[in-house]
Scaffold this motif. Sequence first.
Motif, PDB file in Angstrom:
ATOM      1  N   ASN A  27      44.026  51.017  41.810  1.00 37.24           N
ATOM      2  CA  ASN A  27      44.619  49.685  41.909  1.00 37.24           C
ATOM      3  C   ASN A  27      43.526  48.642  41.782  1.00 37.24           C
ATOM      4  N   SER A  28      43.867  47.502  41.195  1.00 36.39           N
ATOM      5  CA  SER A  28      42.882  46.434  41.063  1.00 36.39           C
ATOM      6  C   SER A  28      43.526  45.085  41.342  1.00 36.39           C
ATOM      7  N   LEU A  29      42.677  44.149  41.733  1.00 40.61           N
ATOM      8  CA  LEU A  29      43.091  42.774  41.981  1.00 40.61           C
ATOM      9  C   LEU A  29      42.019  41.876  41.395  1.00 40.61           C
ATOM     10  N   THR A  30      42.379  41.076  40.401  1.00 47.96           N
ATOM     11  CA  THR A  30      41.437  40.147  39.790  1.00 47.96           C
ATOM     12  C   THR A  30      41.268  38.946  40.709  1.00 47.96           C
ATOM     13  N   LEU A  31      40.023  38.661  41.064  1.00 48.98           N
ATOM     14  CA  LEU A  31      39.742  37.516  41.919  1.00 48.98           C
ATOM     15  C   LEU A  31      39.260  36.317  41.106  1.00 48.98           C
ATOM     16  N   SER A  32      38.604  36.568  39.981  1.00 49.16           N
ATOM     17  CA  SER A  32      38.170  35.488  39.106  1.00 49.16           C
ATOM     18  C   SER A  32      37.911  36.054  37.713  1.00 49.16           C
ATOM     19  N   GLN A  33      38.280  35.273  36.706  1.00 43.94           N
ATOM     20  CA  GLN A  33      38.007  35.662  35.321  1.00 43.94           C
ATOM     21  C   GLN A  33      37.680  34.396  34.549  1.00 43.94           C
ATOM     22  N   MET A  34      36.385  34.191  34.368  1.00 44.49           N
ATOM     23  CA  MET A  34      35.886  33.008  33.679  1.00 44.49           C
ATOM     24  C   MET A  34      35.112  33.481  32.445  1.00 44.49           C
ATOM     25  N   PRO A  35      34.784  32.585  31.523  1.00 42.58           N
ATOM     26  CA  PRO A  35      34.047  33.018  30.333  1.00 42.58           C
ATOM     27  C   PRO A  35      32.738  33.747  30.635  1.00 42.58           C
TER      28      PRO A  35
END
Length: 111
Positions: A27-35
């Motif tokens: 299982n995963s949870l994205t906390l931040s996705q920036m360039p």
Amino acid sequence: MELIKNVEKETVFNLAAAVPAEAGRVNSLTLSQMPGAKVTLFAIDADEGMSSHAAGGDAMVNVLEGTGEITINGVAHEVHAGETVVIPAGAPHAVRGVTAFKMLLVVILPA
């Protein structure tokens, strides 16, 4: 713009508890996705994981609970709660749960 998402701000919380561990799953949870950066929380059951792949940036794995195995360039590293390992950009790597474990992954990408 929400820079850090999927967790409450201005609230003290247990990071490992933010992603559930489930039998037979990753299982995963994205906390931040920036360039230039990605931050993801993972819960990986024993004998589950991610097959060999490579990332475009340096990847720092911080183990929050349990024991995992991170194979980097063909060399297996057993990692335990409280330990950290950095995977160099472009290095083939795989992740496997030795026991059920949780990790915080921070990938820093080149500009």
